[in-house]
Scaffold this motif. Structure first.
Motif, short mmCIF file in Angstrom:
data_model
loop_
_atom_site.label_atom_id
_atom_site.label_comp_id
_atom_site.label_asym_id
_atom_site.label_seq_id
_atom_site.Cartn_x
_atom_site.Cartn_y
_atom_site.Cartn_z
N ASP A 93 70.89 -29.55 6.12
CA ASP A 93 72.18 -28.84 6.08
C ASP A 93 73.30 -29.74 6.64
N HIS A 132 76.54 -31.93 7.49
CA HIS A 132 77.99 -31.76 7.50
C HIS A 132 78.67 -33.08 7.90
N ASP A 179 78.32 -35.08 11.46
CA ASP A 179 77.15 -34.58 12.19
C ASP A 179 76.56 -35.67 13.07
N ARG A 208 77.65 -30.20 16.44
CA ARG A 208 78.37 -30.01 15.17
C ARG A 208 79.71 -29.31 15.39
N LEU A 232 83.05 -29.81 7.15
CA LEU A 232 82.70 -29.53 5.76
C LEU A 232 81.25 -29.94 5.48
N LYS A 233 80.57 -29.12 4.69
CA LYS A 233 79.18 -29.40 4.32
C LYS A 233 79.14 -30.39 3.15
#
Length: 670
Positions: free
Chosen positions: A369, A371, A374, A396, A401-402
């Motif tokens: 997941d 981002h 990160d 995080r 934004l991912k």
């Protein structure tokens, strides 16, 4: 001094200095002072200067270096230097042991060794004198670095005792940590950049053109694998001890650098001991190696395409570091596979500075997941390729934004596809996507494919950038005038390239089939398809079912082959390659037949008229199939001397026909 006196004194000094060298660098037990040793060496050098006809290659004076090598010659290995299969899992070591116990006959002994983190080397001796030292290279061929290896004090220039006339010994050359630290201190004092780690520094040192610099750095070695003389001992451990008697620096058993065990418990004890104590060693290791000891059982277990079945490497868990994920790029491979690559804030890991790490595929990205910015944990997979193994969620930014996996190819813009059951996305545009086009050509010219001498990846890139080639068939249209106009292409290089292409027209069909780069068609699959269908035309017209009926060809391979030949662009490429004169049929063999069609054979033991491999070739050439273990499906066992008693018993219990070497020949001739 007269000639005879000079020769006698030089030989006496060589023998005396070699003894002191061995005591100091191998046994770590010097018997004279450094001053006395230097005086002996100085006397030898003076005499060799006065009487150059007696300056022998095996003289210890050669260790000081001084040879300048402009280019290292490429040498083909007599015995391929295969890599070992690696694992980080003790469960996989247990699985490996269970697997080989089912195949090998008799009780098994194992040799456990340290996995030295250095440079693999193969050293040839003729009549007891070091004659050649070659790097591992790609396993098939390496570079001749003899002049540099001569400078390493722990490598004997002349052997003692009852050694074979000709053989090769292999092992690892490494940088002792003390010498490495001293070298970096010296470089710091001079205002030069320090070296990152001992392994890379050892490799770089061995490639230096001036052997005098190599001699000054203090590289060391352990040698432990003898090839071409296995008749001197029954097993690997015994051969290593014998090599020690010949004057080699071998792993000392008393320090537990090598051990012979007979159980999985013994293997695990060795692994656990060195996982705990490795930091105390004066050099770096990255794991341990486990080998079946007995040479007969090694031969029985054999090899896969890439590694021996009788050996495996266990690698210790790698170092981990935390850094910041800045962005993600996407690489396109030869087959169109899309690999996401993370760009990181540089971090020091395992002796090198890591700036990029593989994310493998979209599932991996989704799993973490990821981002922007990160904090990620990075490890070196296999101690070589960095990879992201986790995320520090606590750090995080909630507004970050991912990262989303791409939908179009970053090189050609084609819509990506992902087949059910596949881990990776692919770009389907294999005829016009630049990385795929170049990758296919590089695969085509590779050593295990067309093996085009004089043509490498850099030249392919140059030819591609100049618009001279877009696919492998274009190579055969190249002219001398086109090549000579290229940057860095001299007349000799252009002629060598054209001669290499000419020679590739004789490459056998199975390698041409592999060179085409059909997805899932590796070396082994190409051999099976070529042997079964005999020609490319027969493969092209085969149905998916006909392909699946070939031994070991599954549905996925069959679909890939069928899909390849359904593309008009591929058929056009093949027609051009045919016009260029490549081999698209299996060359007829005089001694082939279908006499053994449908019959399976186990070959075991030592034979008089043939080697085991020669018998296996005869079986396959006459339609039979070789299998590794005896079962109810086995039709014949060809039994030679020293065949294991349990195999013989199993064949008898299953009422399998047992043939001698002569019986087998009669069967073929009947």
């Amino acid at each position: 001094m007269e000639l005879n006196q000079a020769k006698e004194r030089i030989e006496q000094l060589i023998e005396e200095i070699n003894v002191h060298n061995y005591k100091y660098y191998v046994e770590s037990n010097p018997s004279i002072s450094d001053y006395d040793f230097d005086m002996l060496l100085k006397e030898l050098e003076t005499l060799e200067t006065q009487f150059p006809e007696f300056a022998f290659d095996y003289s210890p004076s050669k260790r000081v270096g001084g040879d300048i090598t402009k280019k290292f010659e490429t040498v083909k290995h007599v015995y391929p230097m295969l890599s070992l299969s690696n694992t980080y899992s003790e469960d996989e070591i247990i699985d490996w042991e269970n697997r080989i116990k089912k195949i090998a006959d008799g009780d098994l002994e194992y040799v456990c060794e340290l996995k030295y983190d250095g440079v693999a080397i193969g050293i040839r001796y003729d009549n007891g004198v070091l004659s050649q030292a070659v790097t591992r290279g790609d396993g098939t061929q390496g570079e001749n670095i003899t002049s540099n290896v001569r400078t390493i004090k722990s490598v004997p220039l002349k052997l003692k005792g009852n050694y074979p006339d000709t053989f090769e010994i292999r092992g690892e050359i490494f940088f002792p940590l003390e010498k490495f630290a001293a070298l970096n201190r010296e470089r710091e004092d001079l205002g030069e950049s320090v070296f990152a780690n001992p392994r890379n520094s050892a490799s770089g040192t061995l490639k230096l053109q001036d052997s005098k610099i190599v001699a000054s750095r203090g590289l060391d070695s352990y040698l432990y694998g003898v090839y071409g003389a296995t008749q001197f001992a029954e097993g690997h451990y015994e051969m290593v001890q014998l090599a020690g008697a010949w004057g080699f620096k071998i792993p000392p058993a008393e320090k537990r650098f090598i051990a012979k065990v007979n159980s999985i418990e013994g293997i695990m004890a060795f692994i656990h001991y060195w996982d705990e104590h490795r930091k105390q060693l004066p050099f770096e290791i990255d794991g341990v190696v486990i080998k079946v000891n007995n040479y007969r059982q090694q031969e029985e277990l054999g090899f896969t395409a890439k590694s021996p079945r009788w050996a495996i490497a266990y690698k210790f868990k790698t170092e981990r570091a935390e850094t910041t994920l800045l962005s993600i790029n996407y690489q396109v491979g030869r087959t169109g596979a899309i690999t996401p690559v993370a760009n990181l804030t540089p971090v020091h890991l395992g002796g090198t500075t890591v700036k990029r790490a593989s994310l493998h595929n979209s599932d991996q990205m989704e799993k973490f997941d990821l981002h922007v910015n990160d904090a990620v944990f990075v490890e070196k997979g296999g101690e070589i390729i960095p990879k992201i193994v986790g995320v520090n969620i606590e750090k995080r930014d909630p507004n970050a934004l991912k990262f989303e996996f791409i939908h179009q190819c970053p090189e050609c813009g084609s819509e990506l596809v992902r087949t059910e059951g596949e881990a990776q996305h692919f770009c389907p545009n294999d005829v016009a996507c630049p990385p795929q086009m170049k990758g296919k050509i590089e695969h085509f010219i590779g050593r295990k494919a067309m093996d085009v001498d004089g043509l490498g990846a850099e030249t392919v890139q140059l030819l591609f950038d100049k618009g001279l080639i877009k696919n492998s068939a274009d190579l055969y249209d190249l002219t001398f005038d086109q090549l000579i106009d290229l940057d860095r292409m001299a007349e000799k290089s252009a002629n060598n390239l054209l001669l290499g292409l000419k020679a590739s027209r004789e490459v056998p069909f199975e390698r041409v089939l592999f060179a085409l780069g059909i997805r899932y068609v590796g070396e082994t699959v190409a051999k099976k398809l070529a042997k079964h269908f005999k020609s490319l035309e027969n493969i092209r017209t085969a149905t998916e079912l006909e392909l699946i009926l070939v031994d070991e060809i599954g549905e996925r391979i069959a679909q890939s082959v069928r899909s390849y030949f359904d593309k008009p662009e591929h058929l056009e490429l093949i027609n051009r390659l045919k016009m260029a004169g490549l081999q698209f049929e299996t060359a007829a063999k005089e001694a082939t037949s279908d006499k053994l069609e449908g019959k399976s054979f186990v070959v075991s033991g030592v034979f008089t008229s043939f080697s085991r491999d020669e018998l296996k070739v005869l079986i396959e050439d006459n339609g039979g199939k070789n299998v590794s273990s005896i079962s109810k499906k086995t039709d014949f066992v060809i039994a030679g001397e020293n065949m294991g008693p349990s195999k013989l018993q199993k064949a008898t219990e299953l009422n399998i026909t047992i043939l001698s070497e002569d019986d087998f020949i009669k069967l073929l001739n009947s």
